[in-house]
Design an enzyme around this catalytic site. Sequence first.
Site, PDB file in Angstrom:
ATOM      1  N   ARG A 138      46.111  39.104  46.211  1.00 20.81           N
ATOM      2  CA  ARG A 138      45.273  38.120  45.524  1.00 20.81           C
ATOM      3  C   ARG A 138      46.134  37.317  44.528  1.00 20.81           C
ATOM      4  NH1 ARG A 138      40.032  40.954  43.354  1.00 20.81           N
ATOM      5  NH2 ARG A 138      39.451  38.758  43.069  1.00 20.81           N
ATOM      6  N   SER A 150      39.157  45.730  46.181  1.00 23.06           N
ATOM      7  CA  SER A 150      39.916  44.669  46.848  1.00 23.06           C
ATOM      8  C   SER A 150      41.406  45.014  46.842  1.00 23.06           C
ATOM      9  CB  SER A 150      39.692  43.336  46.121  1.00 23.06           C
ATOM     10  OG  SER A 150      40.267  43.384  44.829  1.00 23.06           O
ATOM     11  N   ASP A 179      47.049  53.984  27.495  1.00 23.39           N
ATOM     12  CA  ASP A 179      47.388  55.057  26.562  1.00 23.39           C
ATOM     13  C   ASP A 179      46.347  56.175  26.580  1.00 23.39           C
ATOM     14  OD1 ASP A 179      49.680  53.772  25.864  1.00 23.39           O
ATOM     15  OD2 ASP A 179      49.044  53.187  23.842  1.00 23.39           O
ATOM     16  N   ARG A 212      46.993  39.779  39.284  1.00 22.15           N
ATOM     17  CA  ARG A 212      46.392  41.043  39.740  1.00 22.15           C
ATOM     18  C   ARG A 212      47.431  42.015  40.306  1.00 22.15           C
ATOM     19  NH1 ARG A 212      40.835  40.008  39.437  1.00 22.15           N
ATOM     20  NH2 ARG A 212      40.397  37.829  39.894  1.00 22.15           N
ATOM     21  N   ALA A 221      39.378  44.306  35.611  1.00 24.12           N
ATOM     22  CA  ALA A 221      40.452  43.441  35.117  1.00 24.12           C
ATOM     23  C   ALA A 221      41.298  44.096  34.023  1.00 24.12           C
ATOM     24  CB  ALA A 221      39.870  42.129  34.611  1.00 24.12           C
ATOM     25  N   ASN A 256      38.508  52.869  38.361  1.00 23.41           N
ATOM     26  CA  ASN A 256      38.680  51.464  38.722  1.00 23.41           C
ATOM     27  C   ASN A 256      38.534  50.674  37.421  1.00 23.41           C
ATOM     28  OD1 ASN A 256      38.607  48.842  39.516  1.00 23.41           O
ATOM     29  ND2 ASN A 256      37.122  49.133  41.169  1.00 23.41           N
ATOM     30  N   ARG A 297      28.320  39.918  42.888  1.00 25.26           N
ATOM     31  CA  ARG A 297      29.546  39.337  42.346  1.00 25.26           C
ATOM     32  C   ARG A 297      30.542  39.075  43.483  1.00 25.26           C
ATOM     33  NH1 ARG A 297      34.243  43.013  39.631  1.00 25.26           N
ATOM     34  NH2 ARG A 297      35.549  41.281  38.973  1.00 25.26           N
ATOM     35  N   HIS A 309      45.018  45.019  34.465  1.00 24.26           N
ATOM     36  CA  HIS A 309      46.157  44.111  34.397  1.00 24.26           C
ATOM     37  C   HIS A 309      46.700  43.887  32.981  1.00 24.26           C
ATOM     38  CE1 HIS A 309      44.725  43.642  38.416  1.00 24.26           C
ATOM     39  NE2 HIS A 309      43.593  43.083  38.015  1.00 24.26           N
ATOM     40  N   HIS A 314      40.949  50.453  43.556  1.00 27.62           N
ATOM     41  CA  HIS A 314      40.390  49.095  43.578  1.00 27.62           C
ATOM     42  C   HIS A 314      39.703  48.860  44.913  1.00 27.62           C
ATOM     43  CE1 HIS A 314      42.589  48.132  39.948  1.00 27.62           C
ATOM     44  NE2 HIS A 314      43.606  48.782  40.490  1.00 27.62           N
ATOM     45  N   TYR A 368      34.279  41.395  47.222  1.00 23.69           N
ATOM     46  CA  TYR A 368      33.916  42.785  46.930  1.00 23.69           C
ATOM     47  C   TYR A 368      32.847  43.370  47.853  1.00 23.69           C
ATOM     48  CZ  TYR A 368      36.560  41.765  42.712  1.00 23.69           C
ATOM     49  OH  TYR A 368      37.554  41.407  41.842  1.00 23.69           O
TER      50      TYR A 368
HETATM   51  C1  DQA Z   1      39.093  45.224  41.001  1.00 24.57           C
HETATM   52  C2  DQA Z   1      40.264  44.221  41.054  1.00 24.57           C
HETATM   53  C3  DQA Z   1      40.472  43.595  39.691  1.00 24.57           C
HETATM   54  O1  DQA Z   1      41.543  42.664  39.740  1.00 24.57           O
HETATM   55  C4  DQA Z   1      39.215  42.869  39.257  1.00 24.57           C
HETATM   56  O2  DQA Z   1      39.394  42.321  37.967  1.00 24.57           O
HETATM   57  C5  DQA Z   1      38.008  43.709  39.325  1.00 24.57           C
HETATM   58  C6  DQA Z   1      37.828  44.599  40.465  1.00 24.57           C
HETATM   59  C7  DQA Z   1      38.783  45.794  42.401  1.00 24.57           C
HETATM   60  O3  DQA Z   1      38.095  46.814  42.467  1.00 24.57           O
HETATM   61  O4  DQA Z   1      39.178  45.218  43.411  1.00 24.57           O
HETATM   62  O5  DQA Z   1      37.124  43.631  38.481  1.00 24.57           O
HETATM   63  O6  DQA Z   1      39.470  46.306  40.178  1.00 24.57           O
END
Ligand code: DQA
Length: 156
Positions: free
Chosen positions: A113, A108, A93, A117, A83, A80, A24, A86, A106, A29
């Site tokens: 970005r 990244s 909760d 994000r 997405a 982690n 991916r 966000h 994370h 990543y």
């Molecule tokens: C992520 C960053 C998120 O914005 C993204 O949707 C991911 C991976 C990261 O590990 O950098 O799926 O959490």
Amino acid sequence: MPPRKRRFRLLVIHGPNLNLLGEREPDVYGRMTLAGLNAEILRHCGSRKVEARIFQSNHEGRLIDKIHSLRRWADGIVINPGALTHYSYSLRDAIAGVSVPAVEVHLSDIHSREEFRKISVVKPVCAKQISGKGVQSYIEGIDFLLETIGSTDRKP
Ligand code: DQA
């Protein structure tokens, strides 16, 4: 002699799409697979005498169910949320609702970005956010938990 402390119990949660690590968006990543990432996490946990359970799902509810079901087992959570970071108020909760300290990580750098994000709805309920360091984000998250709560009394 005081009783020996049991090992720190860590729950590691990977959210949606992290199962595709390695293939991916490798420019974002990297080339490491989820299995490779988990091996690094477990290696570090071994060296720090941490008992770890790792869980990945593409489904928000499954992540929440896992946090709930291990809430009395875990001393700390490294998460982690992918997405879901966000926009998932239900995941937020869940983290807030279990009294287990969590670190948001994370691979990244979410702050350099796309605009969407930069917002993390889980950040306010986590003890720390670590982003942009690849595997090291997880390693630092584990070390942070050990340093901040590792030496406090644990539930039996
Ligand atoms: C992520 C960053 C998120 O914005 C993204 O949707 C991911 C991976 C990261 O590990 O950098 O799926 O959490």
